[in-house]
Enzyme design. Structure first.
Site, PDB file in Angstrom:
ATOM      1  N   ASP A   1       0.845  -1.196   0.052  1.00 16.95           N
ATOM      2  CA  ASP A   1       0.027  -0.063   0.073  1.00 16.95           C
ATOM      3  C   ASP A   1       0.869   1.387  -0.208  1.00 16.95           C
ATOM      4  O   ASP A   1       2.122   1.318   0.498  1.00 16.95           O
ATOM      5  CB  ASP A   1      -0.944  -0.017   1.241  1.00 16.95           C
ATOM      6  CG  ASP A   1      -1.646  -1.047   1.295  1.00 16.95           C
ATOM      7  OD1 ASP A   1      -2.199  -1.750   0.272  1.00 16.95           O
ATOM      8  OD2 ASP A   1      -1.989  -1.492   2.531  1.00 16.95           O
TER       9      ASP A   1
HETATM   10  N1  URA Z   1      -1.007  -6.014   4.131  1.00 15.34           N
HETATM   11  C1  URA Z   1      -1.645  -4.598   3.977  1.00 15.34           C
HETATM   12  O1  URA Z   1      -2.647  -4.361   4.655  1.00 15.34           O
HETATM   13  N2  URA Z   1      -0.721  -3.770   3.421  1.00 15.34           N
HETATM   14  C2  URA Z   1       0.159  -3.898   2.502  1.00 15.34           C
HETATM   15  O2  URA Z   1       0.899  -3.209   1.845  1.00 15.34           O
HETATM   16  C3  URA Z   1       0.645  -5.423   2.518  1.00 15.34           C
HETATM   17  C4  URA Z   1       0.078  -6.252   3.233  1.00 15.34           C
END
Ligand code: URA
Length: 240
Positions: A108
């Site tokens: 993310d």
């Molecule tokens: N889980 C999440 O919530 N975000 C990420 O970037 C990776 C795994």
């Protein structure tokens, strides 16, 4: 062209990617541990390094010239894509422009930590495909302090809107910091898991991808995978 007088000697190809001296590579071949395009290779075998599918002990060997594998420590605020229509910084701008690479899976916008970028499509597909179940480890700083029953839920499986999660390995590192190991790759999975138990994530860092971990890469920096690491990764996604 993958045999006969044309092509590159298999021992040379293997030596080039770090399986040891040519002599050692010949020993590997003689021991029947090397498969080329599905058949056990004989000594003296020549291959086309562009097309041959080579496995050593069942693990694919990334031998094609031009393949690169970067391990990046992604900072928060950088988008895991090659191009962002909104003009935000993107991960591919943090690594060399040539050859063109793409991120393996995604983190993310606000997630930090290890991200692999490569032009090795076959390896990337395997790492992200759920059937290979490559483990990813995260350190999540959460709001509040999860109770034992909350931790149990994470360990047993949490109901999310896209179904129940597979059991996770969860270790509290501090009252409000959890280490989670998952092998699914659902969108925002860790954040949604923690939210589902009432402890939203404040900061999320990926600390391991399968056999790859490295705390010494500073945020925004990258390095090439070592040959050993590449081999370990290939073993992790080798067909059973
Ligand atoms: N889980 C999440 O919530 N975000 C990420 O970037 C990776 C795994």
């Amino acid at each position: 062209m993958d045999a006969g007088v044309e092509g590159v000697r298999l021992q040379k190809v293997l030596a080039r990617v770090g399986f040891g001296s040519r002599r050692t590579c010949d020993d590997l071949i003689a021991a029947g541990r090397v498969l080329v395009n599905g058949s056990v290779a004989q000594l003296g075998r020549r291959v086309d390094p562009e097309t041959a599918v080579i496995l050593v002990d069942g693990a694919p060997v990334g031998i094609r010239p031009g393949l690169v594998h970067y391990l990046l420590n992604k900072p928060a605020g950088v988008v895991t894509t090659a191009d962002d229509p909104q003009g935000r910084p993107v991960v591919v701008d943090l690594v060399p422009a040539e050859p063109r690479v793409f991120p393996v899976g995604r983190l993310d916008l606000d997630t930090e930590g290890l991200l692999l970028l490569t032009n090795d499509g076959e390896l990337a597909n395997r790492i992200t495909h759920p059937s290979y179940g490559v483990e990813k480890e995260y350190v999540a700083h959460v709001e509040g302090s999860p109770s034992r029953s909350g931790l149990r839920l994470l360990r047993e499986g949490v109901e999310l809107d896209d179904g129940i999660t597979a059991p996770a390995r969860v270790t509290p590192v501090e009252p409000n910091v959890l280490r989670l190991v998952i092998h699914e790759g659902r969108n925002r999975q860790v954040r949604r898991m923690c939210e589902a138990i009432g402890h939203p994530v404040l900061r999320l860092v990926r600390t391991r991808i399968g056999p790859l971990s490295d705390r010494s890469i500073r945020p925004g920096a990258w390095r090439h995978l070592e040959t050993d690491e590449l081999r370990a990764l290939e073993r992790a996604v080798a067909d059973a």
